[in-house]
Enzyme design. Structure first.
Site, PDB file in Angstrom:
ATOM      1  N   CYS A 119      94.659  24.136   2.065  1.00 23.00           N
ATOM      2  CA  CYS A 119      93.268  24.346   1.629  1.00 23.00           C
ATOM      3  C   CYS A 119      92.300  23.316   2.208  1.00 23.00           C
ATOM      4  O   CYS A 119      91.090  23.506   2.148  1.00 23.00           O
ATOM      5  CB  CYS A 119      93.192  24.356   0.115  1.00 23.00           C
ATOM      6  SG  CYS A 119      94.241  25.625  -0.571  1.00 23.00           S
TER       7      CYS A 119
ATOM      8  N   HIS B   8      85.954  23.761  -2.099  1.00 24.24           N
ATOM      9  CA  HIS B   8      87.055  24.725  -1.920  1.00 24.24           C
ATOM     10  C   HIS B   8      87.136  25.589  -3.184  1.00 24.24           C
ATOM     11  O   HIS B   8      86.975  25.091  -4.302  1.00 24.24           O
ATOM     12  CB  HIS B   8      88.359  23.961  -1.699  1.00 24.24           C
ATOM     13  CG  HIS B   8      89.563  24.843  -1.730  1.00 24.24           C
ATOM     14  ND1 HIS B   8      89.689  25.949  -0.915  1.00 24.24           N
ATOM     15  CD2 HIS B   8      90.700  24.798  -2.479  1.00 24.24           C
ATOM     16  CE1 HIS B   8      90.843  26.537  -1.160  1.00 24.24           C
ATOM     17  NE2 HIS B   8      91.474  25.863  -2.110  1.00 24.24           N
TER      18      HIS B   8
ATOM     19  N   ASN C 267      91.020  32.637  -3.691  1.00 23.84           N
ATOM     20  CA  ASN C 267      91.324  31.475  -2.852  1.00 23.84           C
ATOM     21  C   ASN C 267      91.831  31.970  -1.492  1.00 23.84           C
ATOM     22  O   ASN C 267      92.956  32.444  -1.385  1.00 23.84           O
ATOM     23  CB  ASN C 267      92.374  30.619  -3.572  1.00 23.84           C
ATOM     24  CG  ASN C 267      92.728  29.355  -2.810  1.00 23.84           C
ATOM     25  OD1 ASN C 267      92.314  29.167  -1.669  1.00 23.84           O
ATOM     26  ND2 ASN C 267      93.499  28.498  -3.444  1.00 23.84           N
TER      27      ASN C 267
HETATM   28  O1  UT7 Z   1      94.148  25.847  -3.506  1.00 25.91           O
HETATM   29  C1  UT7 Z   1      95.413  25.286  -3.599  1.00 25.91           C
HETATM   30  C2  UT7 Z   1      95.491  24.382  -4.762  1.00 25.91           C
HETATM   31  N1  UT7 Z   1      95.761  25.167  -5.946  1.00 25.91           N
HETATM   32  C3  UT7 Z   1      95.035  24.990  -7.020  1.00 25.91           C
HETATM   33  O2  UT7 Z   1      94.088  24.238  -7.004  1.00 25.91           O
HETATM   34  C4  UT7 Z   1      95.483  25.714  -8.261  1.00 25.91           C
HETATM   35  C5  UT7 Z   1      95.518  24.747  -9.420  1.00 25.91           C
HETATM   36  N2  UT7 Z   1      96.028  25.363 -10.647  1.00 25.91           N
HETATM   37  C6  UT7 Z   1      95.298  26.265 -11.321  1.00 25.91           C
HETATM   38  O3  UT7 Z   1      94.225  26.646 -10.910  1.00 25.91           O
HETATM   39  C7  UT7 Z   1      95.824  26.718 -12.665  1.00 25.91           C
HETATM   40  O4  UT7 Z   1      96.886  25.895 -13.060  1.00 25.91           O
HETATM   41  C8  UT7 Z   1      96.302  28.202 -12.664  1.00 25.91           C
HETATM   42  C9  UT7 Z   1      95.128  29.118 -12.512  1.00 25.91           C
HETATM   43  C10 UT7 Z   1      97.312  28.429 -11.552  1.00 25.91           C
HETATM   44  C11 UT7 Z   1      96.981  28.515 -14.018  1.00 25.91           C
HETATM   45  O5  UT7 Z   1      96.078  28.239 -15.088  1.00 25.91           O
HETATM   46  P1  UT7 Z   1      96.539  27.340 -16.317  1.00 25.91           P
HETATM   47  O6  UT7 Z   1      95.419  27.266 -17.235  1.00 25.91           O
HETATM   48  O7  UT7 Z   1      97.072  26.049 -15.757  1.00 25.91           O
HETATM   49  O8  UT7 Z   1      97.674  28.225 -16.932  1.00 25.91           O
HETATM   50  P2  UT7 Z   1      99.182  27.814 -17.250  1.00 25.91           P
HETATM   51  O9  UT7 Z   1      99.993  27.822 -16.002  1.00 25.91           O
HETATM   52  O10 UT7 Z   1      99.210  26.594 -18.098  1.00 25.91           O
HETATM   53  O11 UT7 Z   1      99.622  29.041 -18.151  1.00 25.91           O
HETATM   54  C12 UT7 Z   1      99.068  29.254 -19.461  1.00 25.91           C
HETATM   55  C13 UT7 Z   1      99.636  30.531 -20.029  1.00 25.91           C
HETATM   56  C14 UT7 Z   1     101.152  30.621 -19.898  1.00 25.91           C
HETATM   57  O12 UT7 Z   1     101.631  31.297 -21.054  1.00 25.91           O
HETATM   58  P3  UT7 Z   1     102.284  30.478 -22.274  1.00 25.91           P
HETATM   59  O13 UT7 Z   1     103.424  29.735 -21.680  1.00 25.91           O
HETATM   60  O14 UT7 Z   1     101.183  29.587 -22.776  1.00 25.91           O
HETATM   61  O15 UT7 Z   1     102.662  31.565 -23.207  1.00 25.91           O
HETATM   62  C15 UT7 Z   1     101.351  31.504 -18.709  1.00 25.91           C
HETATM   63  O16 UT7 Z   1     102.571  32.212 -18.751  1.00 25.91           O
HETATM   64  O17 UT7 Z   1      99.120  31.643 -19.302  1.00 25.91           O
HETATM   65  C16 UT7 Z   1     100.189  32.454 -18.847  1.00 25.91           C
HETATM   66  N3  UT7 Z   1      99.804  33.066 -17.593  1.00 25.91           N
HETATM   67  C17 UT7 Z   1      99.136  34.231 -17.518  1.00 25.91           C
HETATM   68  N4  UT7 Z   1      98.711  35.076 -18.463  1.00 25.91           N
HETATM   69  C18 UT7 Z   1      98.054  36.177 -18.065  1.00 25.91           C
HETATM   70  C19 UT7 Z   1      99.992  32.579 -16.331  1.00 25.91           C
HETATM   71  N5  UT7 Z   1      99.468  33.440 -15.441  1.00 25.91           N
HETATM   72  C20 UT7 Z   1      98.924  34.469 -16.156  1.00 25.91           C
HETATM   73  C21 UT7 Z   1      98.253  35.644 -15.807  1.00 25.91           C
HETATM   74  N6  UT7 Z   1      97.822  36.481 -16.787  1.00 25.91           N
HETATM   75  N7  UT7 Z   1      97.978  35.967 -14.518  1.00 25.91           N
END
Ligand code: UT7
Length: 332
Positions: free
Chosen positions: A116, A256, A286
């Site tokens: 990125c 980004h 992204n």
């Molecule tokens: O550009 C390259 C660099 N990358 C980034 O900058 C990405 C950085 N990370 C992020 O932007 C975020 O961490 C994500 C968008 C990838 C994920 O968001 P989050 O708020 O960190 O979610 P999480 O991984 O903590 O997941 C929270 C909950 C989980 O469920 P439980 O365990 O709380 O029951 C996940 O299973 O959300 C669930 N979940 C979803 N639910 C519905 C994860 N993906 C999804 C989804 N739809 N697509």
């Protein structure tokens, strides 16, 4: 002797027509428009469909449009750098394939892989060539076909990414415009949180790697988020301080586009109001190396000569950085 600076003298971008909406995604995996909008801020992303259609198709369209728009003949180009982590193939470089497709014949070209941060690192590389005084027209294109490495059965990654390309023309200037400063970082210890497990020389493709789905993006989202939110904001604030810039001095932040929450945190840390922050993540997701030129292209008509602009990125590697530039032209 007056110092030669490099200035962006034209910009163009291209995305494929097909829009993958949150509605369609929620029929493919267990997700919802509400979750994606709240946690990331994406509504839809563009996907390049068709057999044999690689990243060079995206790059070709962006570069072709850039040449037309800036009235530049392909023969005039001295160098083309393509920032990508999704090259058409391991070799030849996608930059060479793009050059060949658009008729760039008097240049050398190469790919640069910094995920990125790829566009920022490539832009500064292009700037360094211009500053030598030997190169007059350099194209830097950020292009990624992320859909080629995304697992559309994995809800934690498939909503995040899209395909696209953006290209800029760099030319020398002795005016008080152009690319002024940069701060770049890499930290290989972050690689474990965001990578592609197989398909490289350490683990070539095999039946086993395909079965284990190791040719798709692996991301530990929360860990990446924690590093991204701190480092992208810090490096943007650092380049402001280094160049004695106050929030009022800055016309635009071009961040980004990985997550709206990371973008908001960066804007807050810099003390910028939301109207000075370029955002189009909702339309493209992204696109890795393409997010920053896609933003500049969409906002081009709002940019004025002399506008002080900060570019900032964080991504796989880990890699991160910021660039300070003064925009070189008024809307045409
Ligand atoms: O550009 C390259 C660099 N990358 C980034 O900058 C990405 C950085 N990370 C992020 O932007 C975020 O961490 C994500 C968008 C990838 C994920 O968001 P989050 O708020 O960190 O979610 P999480 O991984 O903590 O997941 C929270 C909950 C989980 O469920 P439980 O365990 O709380 O029951 C996940 O299973 O959300 C669930 N979940 C979803 N639910 C519905 C994860 N993906 C999804 C989804 N739809 N697509």
């Amino acid at each position: 002797m007056e110092k030669i600076r490099a200035a962006i003298t034209g910009i163009h971008a291209w995305v494929p027509e097909y829009r993958l909406t949150n509605q369609e995604l929620s029929r493919m995996v267990d997700t919802s428009d509400e979750w994606i909008m709240q946690r990331v801020g994406i509504k839809e992303r563009h996907i390049l469909k068709g057999v044999g259609q690689g990243t060079s198709v995206l790059g070709e369209m962006a570069v072709k449009g850039l040449l037309e728009k800036t009235n530049t003949s392909p023969e005039e180009i001295d160098l083309l750098i393509c920032a990508t982590i999704t090259p058409d193939m391991a070799f030849p470089a996608t930059a060479n394939i793009i050059s060949d497709k658009v008729g760039i014949k008097n240049a050398f070209s190469f790919d640069l892989g910094a995920a990125c941060s790829g566009f920022l690192f490539s832009l500064q590389t292009g700037v360094s060539y211009i500053e030598t005084g030997k190169y007059k027209k350099v194209i830097v294109v950020g292009a990624d076909k992320m859909s080629s490495i995304v697992d559309y059965t994995d809800r934690t990654t498939c909503p995040l990414f899209g395909d696209g390309a953006g290209a800029v023309l760099l030319e020398p200037t002795t005016d008080d415009v152009g690319i002024i400063d940069h701060i770049f970082h890499s930290d290989g210890s972050g690689g474990k949180f965001l990578h592609l497990k197989a398909g490289g020389s350490a683990k070539p493709a095999s039946f086993e790697t395909i079965e284990a789905k190791e040719h798709f993006v692996y991301q530990e989202g929360q860990s990446v988020f924690k590093f991204a939110v701190v480092n992208m904001a810090d490096v943007a604030a650092e380049i402001m301080e280094k160049n004695n810039l106050k929030p009022d001095d800055i016309a635009w932040l071009v961040p980004h586009q990985a997550n709206l929450r990371i973008i908001d945190a960066t804007g807050r840390r810099m003390g910028l109001p939301p109207e000075k922050i370029m955002i189009n993540i909702q339309n493209y997701g992204n696109t890795t190396a393409a997010t920053i030129p896609l933003c500049l292209w969409e906002y081009e008509n709002k940019l004025r000569k002399g506008d002080k602009i900060i570019l900032a990125a964080f991504g796989g590697g880990f890699t991160w950085g910021s660039i300070y530039l003064k925009w070189a032209y008024d809307p045409k």
